[in-house]
Design a protein around this motif. Structure first.
Motif, PDB file in Angstrom:
ATOM      1  N   GLU A 208       0.819  -1.208   0.000  1.00 43.25           N
ATOM      2  CA  GLU A 208       0.000   0.000   0.000  1.00 43.25           C
ATOM      3  C   GLU A 208       0.856   1.263   0.000  1.00 43.25           C
ATOM      4  O   GLU A 208       0.367   2.333  -0.392  1.00 43.25           O
ATOM      5  CB  GLU A 208      -0.922   0.001   1.218  1.00 43.25           C
ATOM      6  N   ARG A 209       2.123   1.147   0.387  1.00 49.71           N
ATOM      7  CA  ARG A 209       2.993   2.317   0.495  1.00 49.71           C
ATOM      8  C   ARG A 209       4.227   2.194  -0.403  1.00 49.71           C
ATOM      9  O   ARG A 209       5.221   2.883  -0.182  1.00 49.71           O
ATOM     10  CB  ARG A 209       3.430   2.494   1.955  1.00 49.71           C
ATOM     11  N   ARG A 210       4.153   1.316  -1.414  1.00 45.70           N
ATOM     12  CA  ARG A 210       5.305   1.124  -2.294  1.00 45.70           C
ATOM     13  C   ARG A 210       5.638   2.441  -3.013  1.00 45.70           C
ATOM     14  O   ARG A 210       4.762   3.188  -3.443  1.00 45.70           O
ATOM     15  CB  ARG A 210       5.025   0.030  -3.315  1.00 45.70           C
ATOM     16  N   GLY A 211       6.919   2.705  -3.089  1.00 46.93           N
ATOM     17  CA  GLY A 211       7.394   3.930  -3.719  1.00 46.93           C
ATOM     18  C   GLY A 211       7.326   5.149  -2.827  1.00 46.93           C
ATOM     19  O   GLY A 211       7.708   6.246  -3.258  1.00 46.93           O
ATOM     20  N   ASP A 212       6.846   5.005  -1.603  1.00 49.59           N
ATOM     21  CA  ASP A 212       6.695   6.144  -0.689  1.00 49.59           C
ATOM     22  C   ASP A 212       7.291   5.774   0.668  1.00 49.59           C
ATOM     23  O   ASP A 212       6.563   5.464   1.619  1.00 49.59           O
ATOM     24  CB  ASP A 212       5.226   6.507  -0.548  1.00 49.59           C
ATOM     25  N   PRO A 213       8.627   5.792   0.787  1.00 47.32           N
ATOM     26  CA  PRO A 213       9.242   5.391   2.069  1.00 47.32           C
ATOM     27  C   PRO A 213       8.873   6.314   3.213  1.00 47.32           C
ATOM     28  O   PRO A 213       8.813   5.880   4.365  1.00 47.32           O
ATOM     29  CB  PRO A 213      10.745   5.428   1.757  1.00 47.32           C
TER      30      PRO A 213
END
Length: 498
Positions: free
Chosen positions: A420-425
């Motif tokens: 759900e948060r891939r690409g947004d560390p």
């Protein structure tokens, strides 16, 4: 009595002879009958002679529609120029798009993959030239009737007729058909499911790379090495007089990749997977024996969630026809096959009867636990590679993993969170507190193992139990993380770690 009977016969013959000598009508009837018999014999002689010549000079190879070779032979024949002139073809969608054959492109699906079907011969006849020899292809099918109004499918047969001197072509013919179809699949794993008394390919998936999975410690390496050693030890088993079978029990909380582990091992070992649902209402003891006897070559058997079928030795549902004794006999009874690799999975090993998971049926028990800190760090690195996301360094990944309570988080929940948060560390770090409190559905890793005294299992981690503790509890301590392998007669690894 004998003299009377002889006299009667003699009188009848004399009367018949007298009638034929003086009755022209009787003479004509006898003559016509004789001429008819001669004419019928003369007409049948060429046909009989032809059948004799065909049977003596030709060879026929017949392939039953239930046999695995029927699928790839039919697809291969459908792709040959000679058989394309046949007037009765069938559409087959159950053969994978990489099976070859005469494919018809129907378009693309929502994922952009091409949708194709195969044309296979159903009936009629066709001459095919193969390696300088003529082959007569004779497919056929018969309707299976169950009463006047009910049809139970068709029985398919494929016959290949060739001159007797061409018999040496059988091996190359089957090999070419296989290599052009099923053998061309390459790095794919075939998934088989039961089809009446045999197995059918229900899916083909690209073999999952072992490196794409993250497990604790040396769990993966130990399992791969054990399977590889089993495959290489056929002669050793035979020399020792030990049945050449190997069983594995994968247990632990749900959502931690037990099935994925089996799929990865199958791909690495070059094995296909036969999935069997033991709770199916049509699965009886006899059918289970038949299915296991018909396991495809180089295929492992996967029995998932076996605790959902039996609670100890009792059936959990009235719809289950399989008996516990029938299951035990099929796994390692007198009629059990050789060379079989069996995987059992369960979320609750304490619900299993010891007879089901003893050595010989489940030789190696592996605990697939909830996410360890090592696995959390690995998953963060997988979703946020350091080269692409330098702001999430190794120190921060380790700090995040330490905030998660040990053995409280399933890998499935962790993966869903990161998806759900891939690409947004930044968002992944800001919301990390959501993972620090175990969800209600999470099951502690030791919840299904604490009540299993005397069971042998290994989680792949360095055990938390010390040697004195092991002596007090009667458990066998194991030190180190190398996961040394054993021969079948050696004791299993045993720890009490989570």
């Amino acid at each position: 009595m004998t003299d009377t009977f002889t006299t009667l016969i003699h009188d009848l013959l004399a009367q018949l002879r007298q009638t034929l000598m003086h009755n022209e009508l009787a003479q004509g009837g006898l003559m016509l009958g004789a001429l008819g018999a001669v004419a019928a014999a003369v007409r049948s002689w060429p046909l009989r002679l032809w059948h004799q010549l065909v049977s003596r000079l030709t060879f026929t190879l017949e392939i039953d529609g239930q046999d695995q070779s029927f699928a790839w032979m039919s697809v291969w024949l459908g792709a040959q120029a000679g058989t394309r002139r046949m007037r009765h073809m069938g559409v087959a969608t159950r053969f994978n798009e990489r099976m070859g054959g005469h494919a018809l492109a129907l378009g693309t699906d929502q994922d952009g993959d091409e949708i194709t079907v195969r044309l296979i011969p159903l009936s009629g006849g066709s001459l095919l030239r193969y390696r300088g020899h003529w082959l007569l292809v004779l497919p056929s099918r018969e309707k299976n009737q169950a009463g006047e109004d009910r049809t139970l499918g068709y029985t398919h047969t494929l016959s290949l007729r060739m001159l007797g001197r061409s018999r040496h072509l059988i091996g190359p013919l089957l090999q070419d058909a296989y290599l052009a179809t099923a053998g061309a699949i390459g790095d794919q794993t075939e998934i088989y499911t039961p089809d009446h008394q045999t197995w059918q390919v229900s899916d083909r998936r690209r073999s999952r790379p072992v490196g794409s999975l993250i497990y604790a410690g040396t769990l993966m390496d130990t399992l791969l090495a054990d399977v590889g050693r089993f495959q290489a030890d056929r002669d050793w088993y035979q020399g020792m007089g030990i049945p050449y079978r190997r069983g594995y029990l994968l247990h632990g909380p749900p959502g931690n990749g037990k099935s994925s582990l089996v799929a990865a091992v199958a791909g690495a070992a070059g094995l296909n997977i036969c999935v069997l649902n033991l709770s199916a209402p049509e699965l009886s003891d006899e059918r289970l024996q038949t299915l296991l006897a018909a396991l495809p070559r180089r295929a492992l058997l996967l029995l998932e969630d076996i605790d959902a079928v039996f609670l100890s030795r009792a059936r959990r549902s009235e719809g289950v026809k399989l008996s516990f004794a029938g299951l035990l006999g099929a796994l390692d009874g007198v009629a059990a096959g050789e060379g079989r690799v069996t995987f059992l999975t369960t979320n609750h090993p304490e619900h299993l009867d010891p007879a089901l998971v003893r050595p010989g049926r489940a030789d190696l028990h592996l605990h697939v636990a909830n996410a360890s800190r090592e696995q959390v760090v690995g998953m963060l690195g997988r979703f946020f590679p350091p080269a692409q996301f330098p702001e999430l360094g190794s120190g921060q990944r380790l700090a995040l993993s330490e905030r998660v309570p040990e053995d409280s988080l399933s890998m499935a929940r962790l993966q869903e969170y990161l998806l759900e948060r891939r690409g947004d560390p930044t968002r992944a770090v800001d919301d990390w507190a959501l993972l620090c409190t175990p969800a209600e559905q999470e099951v502690p890793a030791d919840a299904d193992s604490a009540a299993v005294p005397g069971r042998t299992w290994w989680s792949g981690r360095t055990p938390a139990v010390s040697a004195p503790q092991a002596a007090q509890t009667g458990h066998e301590a194991w030190a180190g993380g190398t996961g040394a392998l054993r021969r079948p007669h050696e004791p299993l690894l045993h720890t009490d770690s989570g």
